[in-house]
Design a protein around this motif. Sequence first.
Motif, PDB file in Angstrom:
ATOM      1  N   UNK A   1      30.908  38.667  25.446  1.00 35.16           N
ATOM      2  CA  UNK A   1      32.110  37.892  25.779  1.00 35.16           C
ATOM      3  C   UNK A   1      33.174  38.805  26.372  1.00 35.16           C
ATOM      4  N   UNK A   2      33.311  39.996  25.789  1.00 32.71           N
ATOM      5  CA  UNK A   2      34.275  40.969  26.312  1.00 32.71           C
ATOM      6  C   UNK A   2      33.903  41.374  27.738  1.00 32.71           C
ATOM      7  N   UNK A   3      32.607  41.614  27.972  1.00 29.25           N
ATOM      8  CA  UNK A   3      32.150  41.986  29.320  1.00 29.25           C
ATOM      9  C   UNK A   3      32.485  40.891  30.334  1.00 29.25           C
ATOM     10  N   UNK A   4      32.150  39.645  29.974  1.00 30.83           N
ATOM     11  CA  UNK A   4      32.386  38.529  30.893  1.00 30.83           C
ATOM     12  C   UNK A   4      33.876  38.352  31.149  1.00 30.83           C
ATOM     13  N   UNK A   5      34.670  38.458  30.095  1.00 30.41           N
ATOM     14  CA  UNK A   5      36.121  38.320  30.249  1.00 30.41           C
ATOM     15  C   UNK A   5      36.677  39.399  31.163  1.00 30.41           C
ATOM     16  N   UNK A   6      36.198  40.623  30.983  1.00 31.22           N
ATOM     17  CA  UNK A   6      36.653  41.737  31.824  1.00 31.22           C
ATOM     18  C   UNK A   6      36.258  41.520  33.281  1.00 31.22           C
ATOM     19  N   UNK A   7      35.013  41.090  33.491  1.00 30.13           N
ATOM     20  CA  UNK A   7      34.541  40.844  34.854  1.00 30.13           C
ATOM     21  C   UNK A   7      35.321  39.709  35.515  1.00 30.13           C
ATOM     22  N   UNK A   8      35.567  38.646  34.753  1.00 28.89           N
ATOM     23  CA  UNK A   8      36.289  37.497  35.307  1.00 28.89           C
ATOM     24  C   UNK A   8      37.716  37.875  35.686  1.00 28.89           C
ATOM     25  N   UNK A   9      38.376  38.628  34.821  1.00 28.41           N
ATOM     26  CA  UNK A   9      39.746  39.059  35.127  1.00 28.41           C
ATOM     27  C   UNK A   9      39.768  39.959  36.358  1.00 28.41           C
ATOM     28  N   UNK A  10      38.788  40.848  36.450  1.00 29.84           N
ATOM     29  CA  UNK A  10      38.728  41.750  37.606  1.00 29.84           C
ATOM     30  C   UNK A  10      38.496  40.964  38.893  1.00 29.84           C
ATOM     31  N   UNK A  11      37.599  39.974  38.828  1.00 34.11           N
ATOM     32  CA  UNK A  11      37.328  39.150  40.009  1.00 34.11           C
ATOM     33  C   UNK A  11      38.580  38.379  40.428  1.00 34.11           C
ATOM     34  N   UNK A  12      39.258  37.789  39.449  1.00 30.82           N
ATOM     35  CA  UNK A  12      40.415  36.953  39.770  1.00 30.82           C
ATOM     36  C   UNK A  12      41.631  37.757  40.210  1.00 30.82           C
ATOM     37  N   UNK A  13      41.627  39.061  39.969  1.00 29.34           N
ATOM     38  CA  UNK A  13      42.714  39.914  40.463  1.00 29.34           C
ATOM     39  C   UNK A  13      42.547  40.234  41.942  1.00 29.34           C
ATOM     40  N   UNK A  14      41.311  40.129  42.413  1.00 32.54           N
ATOM     41  CA  UNK A  14      41.036  40.429  43.818  1.00 32.54           C
ATOM     42  C   UNK A  14      41.444  39.250  44.701  1.00 32.54           C
ATOM     43  N   UNK A  15      41.663  39.543  45.966  1.00 40.02           N
ATOM     44  CA  UNK A  15      41.951  38.500  46.949  1.00 40.02           C
ATOM     45  C   UNK A  15      40.731  38.326  47.844  1.00 40.02           C
ATOM     46  N   UNK A  16      40.173  37.121  47.825  1.00 42.07           N
ATOM     47  CA  UNK A  16      39.006  36.815  48.646  1.00 42.07           C
ATOM     48  C   UNK A  16      39.339  35.666  49.586  1.00 42.07           C
ATOM     49  N   UNK A  17      38.905  35.768  50.830  1.00 42.55           N
ATOM     50  CA  UNK A  17      39.019  34.625  51.727  1.00 42.55           C
ATOM     51  C   UNK A  17      37.920  33.624  51.381  1.00 42.55           C
ATOM     52  N   UNK A  18      38.078  32.416  51.872  1.00 42.35           N
ATOM     53  CA  UNK A  18      37.037  31.412  51.655  1.00 42.35           C
ATOM     54  C   UNK A  18      35.718  31.849  52.281  1.00 42.35           C
ATOM     55  N   UNK A  19      35.790  32.548  53.400  1.00 40.23           N
ATOM     56  CA  UNK A  19      34.567  33.030  54.039  1.00 40.23           C
ATOM     57  C   UNK A  19      33.920  34.159  53.247  1.00 40.23           C
ATOM     58  N   UNK A  20      34.720  35.038  52.637  1.00 33.71           N
ATOM     59  CA  UNK A  20      34.155  36.061  51.749  1.00 33.71           C
ATOM     60  C   UNK A  20      33.308  35.393  50.668  1.00 33.71           C
ATOM     61  N   UNK A  21      33.870  34.337  50.089  1.00 31.23           N
ATOM     62  CA  UNK A  21      33.194  33.639  48.994  1.00 31.23           C
ATOM     63  C   UNK A  21      31.960  32.906  49.503  1.00 31.23           C
ATOM     64  N   UNK A  22      32.089  32.220  50.640  1.00 33.24           N
ATOM     65  CA  UNK A  22      30.939  31.475  51.172  1.00 33.24           C
ATOM     66  C   UNK A  22      29.759  32.396  51.450  1.00 33.24           C
ATOM     67  N   UNK A  23      30.031  33.538  52.049  1.00 33.83           N
ATOM     68  CA  UNK A  23      28.952  34.469  52.366  1.00 33.83           C
ATOM     69  C   UNK A  23      28.286  35.004  51.099  1.00 33.83           C
ATOM     70  N   UNK A  24      29.089  35.233  50.061  1.00 32.96           N
ATOM     71  CA  UNK A  24      28.511  35.658  48.784  1.00 32.96           C
ATOM     72  C   UNK A  24      27.683  34.539  48.160  1.00 32.96           C
ATOM     73  N   UNK A  25      28.165  33.308  48.276  1.00 31.23           N
ATOM     74  CA  UNK A  25      27.439  32.174  47.705  1.00 31.23           C
ATOM     75  C   UNK A  25      26.088  31.972  48.386  1.00 31.23           C
TER      76      UNK A  25
END
Length: 316
Positions: free
Chosen positions: A52-76
């Motif tokens: 749970x700590x790992x997931x929380x840390x990863x989620x916070x780190x991801x949400x601190x970053x700025x991603x464009x919609x295209x960055x996300x689409x390409x990852x998806x």
Amino acid sequence: MNNKTELYFDFFDEIAMILVSELGLSYLEAFHKTKEIILEDDWELNLPHEEIVKITTLTKALNKETFTQEDIRLALQLLTVKAYQAMNQKLSLMTPDTVNYLFSRIINRKFSGQSLTILDINLGTSNLLQTVANHFPGDKELIGIELNPVLVQLAASWADLQNNELKIYWQDVMTPIHDLVDLEIGDLDDGIYEKTVPPSHPLATTKITYYPYLAISSQLANLKDQGYFIYLVNNDFFNQPGAQLFRNFLNNWATLLGLIVLPETMFQSEKQRKSILIGKKTILNAWDLLIFPIANLSKSQLPTLLAKLDQFTDKL
């Protein structure tokens, strides 16, 4: 893959793999659960504290970053391919980005400064529609039709993660919907429609079974007068059984304006070669279909090609 796309993929994938390992989920199930974790603050899972700590840390780190919609689409795209590979299935349901970007170029040129309601009649994962939405500078309303429940769920998750509001009709494309749209798009499956066409379908009495003919005809009713349709079709589109009956019907409602023939080098065989078909819901009696062949898409030739494509689009 750019650095931001890679970063988003890595964060998302690491969370998903924890769920696969700890909860015994399939990667596809973990994909959707990871989406919920990223987008919701109050998620709960029966996991060891350290995970749970790992997931929380990863989620916070991801949400601190700025991603464009295209960055996300390409990852998806990559994450979805991984999900299908984990099921030992080949995902051939995503329109290639080369085609996606050509659709976007045409649409941005044709509808510059306008707001659009866009319907993808063959939604799949929503890759084509999301690409168009992410590149279109004006206001847009997104609608899709998809029957496959796995793809419906994927398309919904893709839209949520990119913050693109998407209305999905979970139904057969031969069934009418309740919206009128400015633009219809789709990467149309080649082949035979194996079900019985509904009696209300405009081609129901013709015995036509070629899926693209039936799909295009079915959804013309949902296109506004003067609206456009842009479809990816096989190069033998005009040579299928029932072609003349289809053209006879279409001529009473719409005009086929242009055909963009994609490079042969994009496809492994002649049977797989495709073109982009552009039409308009209006009757132009004196119009002859304009054809724009693309010999190649090499980087050195791309600026010249795009300039010529813009000129071609302006004629339509």
